[in-house]
Design an enzyme around this catalytic site. Sequence first.
Site, PDB file in Angstrom:
ATOM      1  N   TYR A 142     -21.679  57.973  13.281  1.00 26.13           N
ATOM      2  CA  TYR A 142     -21.216  57.251  14.468  1.00 26.13           C
ATOM      3  C   TYR A 142     -19.908  57.824  15.008  1.00 26.13           C
ATOM      4  O   TYR A 142     -19.674  57.816  16.206  1.00 26.13           O
ATOM      5  CB  TYR A 142     -20.989  55.766  14.141  1.00 26.13           C
ATOM      6  CG  TYR A 142     -22.211  54.902  14.211  1.00 26.13           C
ATOM      7  CD1 TYR A 142     -23.344  55.202  13.474  1.00 26.13           C
ATOM      8  CD2 TYR A 142     -22.228  53.763  15.007  1.00 26.13           C
ATOM      9  CE1 TYR A 142     -24.465  54.385  13.518  1.00 26.13           C
ATOM     10  CE2 TYR A 142     -23.337  52.937  15.061  1.00 26.13           C
ATOM     11  CZ  TYR A 142     -24.446  53.258  14.318  1.00 26.13           C
ATOM     12  OH  TYR A 142     -25.544  52.447  14.377  1.00 26.13           O
ATOM     13  N   LYS A 188     -29.014  60.154   0.770  1.00 28.63           N
ATOM     14  CA  LYS A 188     -30.061  61.173   0.916  1.00 28.63           C
ATOM     15  C   LYS A 188     -29.513  62.414   0.207  1.00 28.63           C
ATOM     16  O   LYS A 188     -29.355  63.494   0.805  1.00 28.63           O
ATOM     17  CB  LYS A 188     -30.337  61.405   2.416  1.00 28.63           C
ATOM     18  CG  LYS A 188     -31.522  62.302   2.708  1.00 28.63           C
ATOM     19  CD  LYS A 188     -32.872  61.674   2.426  1.00 28.63           C
ATOM     20  CE  LYS A 188     -33.986  62.675   2.610  1.00 28.63           C
ATOM     21  NZ  LYS A 188     -35.306  62.177   2.159  1.00 28.63           N
ATOM     22  N   ASP A 220     -35.099  56.992   2.223  1.00 30.31           N
ATOM     23  CA  ASP A 220     -36.518  56.821   2.581  1.00 30.31           C
ATOM     24  C   ASP A 220     -37.214  55.906   1.578  1.00 30.31           C
ATOM     25  O   ASP A 220     -37.984  55.015   1.940  1.00 30.31           O
ATOM     26  CB  ASP A 220     -37.235  58.179   2.721  1.00 30.31           C
ATOM     27  CG  ASP A 220     -36.961  59.134   1.576  1.00 30.31           C
ATOM     28  OD1 ASP A 220     -36.092  58.852   0.722  1.00 30.31           O
ATOM     29  OD2 ASP A 220     -37.633  60.190   1.516  1.00 30.31           O
ATOM     30  N   ASP A 244     -27.269  50.614   9.356  1.00 34.27           N
ATOM     31  CA  ASP A 244     -27.709  50.068  10.641  1.00 34.27           C
ATOM     32  C   ASP A 244     -29.224  49.884  10.602  1.00 34.27           C
ATOM     33  O   ASP A 244     -29.762  48.831  10.948  1.00 34.27           O
ATOM     34  CB  ASP A 244     -27.316  51.035  11.767  1.00 34.27           C
ATOM     35  CG  ASP A 244     -27.776  50.552  13.127  1.00 34.27           C
ATOM     36  OD1 ASP A 244     -27.578  49.357  13.414  1.00 34.27           O
ATOM     37  OD2 ASP A 244     -28.337  51.353  13.894  1.00 34.27           O
ATOM     38  N   ASP A 248     -31.519  46.068   9.857  1.00 31.72           N
ATOM     39  CA  ASP A 248     -32.528  45.516  10.779  1.00 31.72           C
ATOM     40  C   ASP A 248     -33.835  45.288  10.028  1.00 31.72           C
ATOM     41  O   ASP A 248     -34.503  44.264  10.187  1.00 31.72           O
ATOM     42  CB  ASP A 248     -32.807  46.483  11.947  1.00 31.72           C
ATOM     43  CG  ASP A 248     -31.982  46.154  13.191  1.00 31.72           C
ATOM     44  OD1 ASP A 248     -30.849  45.651  13.027  1.00 31.72           O
ATOM     45  OD2 ASP A 248     -32.459  46.407  14.307  1.00 31.72           O
TER      46      ASP A 248
END
Length: 367
Positions: A142, A188, A220, A244, A248
């Site tokens: 970000y 990751k 993942d 983020d 959700d």
Amino acid sequence: MTTHNVLVLPGDGIGPEIVDQGIKVLKAFEQKLDVRFHLEYAPIGGAGIESDGVPLPQNTMKLAQEMKVVYLGAVGDYKYDTLDPAIRPEQGLLQIRKALGLYANLRPVKAYRCLLHASTLKPEVVDGIDMMVVRELTGGLYFGQPKKREAKRALDTMTYEDFEIERIARQAFEIARKRRKQVCSVDKANVLSTSQFWRDIVETVAKDYPDVALSHMYVDNAAMQLVRNPKQFDVLLTENTFGDILSDEASMLTGSLGMLASASLGDDRYAMYEPSHGSAPKYAGLDKVNPIATIISLQLMLAYSFGYAEEAQLIETAINQVLEAGYRTYDIADTGSTVIGTSEMGDRIAKALLALPSAHSNKIASA
Ligand code: IPM
Ligand code: MG
């Protein structure tokens, strides 16, 4: 009488109407306890663009710095989609997070028994979910530089400094200590060097918390495990972008993004409380959307910023009572339930809160 300061930033879209419901509950809370909240209101996002030409007006920032505790609705509207990305409403949110140093974003995900049907997953998979997503909020993709758009290519940079990882990891371990003592750190590390660095630093911090079990999971796999067996998670520690996305996803386990609250904490008492969902401009002004995430965010504010953890628990009880009585906004409605609007949901929760015996008198009664 104690007075606490709160800066209210309703923002755009459904922001103002959901924040109004939180304020109703805050007023009910004031009535129950011997406490007053001094509120100031200021524009942010599209509202800031309208009033001052920028998504984070100087005066809003000045008030936030003075008052330290911010209660925010949501930002964004389609009508700004054509603006230069650098001055879109979302920038107001990102800038205030960064400027106040709100690096720790806490998103509690809890299954409500009476809403098990609202999930797209089987009730037995969802029943009993109780996790906390701890998302790093001021670093990573970000904010990493350089970040630019050229004619034939665009660039974002994923970068983390050691201290940024260390402080968010500490938050996650501290929170886990008060819960089921498990931290699952998401990365990751099979591909990204920022993730390998992240993993090493989290391991080092973990040495100070021998009572907390640490595991690592590739992002993942974490996305998959969240729908396969979400109950395995207690504290889920993530960098900014992964958090983020995963938060959700996690919110839908419990039925609706409209139930996902969040607290963003920094050093020196700076804090901001906001629902995790967006401004849903197409529902703005329709008195339709679910204000519960905003109301739970208020509960988090009372607990984390003002030390009313026990008393604020009553808000959760009030929410449960209203839901159990069958009242639902459209997003969590069921065949047998009564569908009500945003404002009525706020009224009912505030009324239920007022009717509850206060935590204080409970204590006296049980002493
Ligand atoms: C969130 C939102 C924001 C984010 C947007 C509105 C900039 O999606 O709080 O999760 O990406 O952090
Ligand atoms: Mg998001």
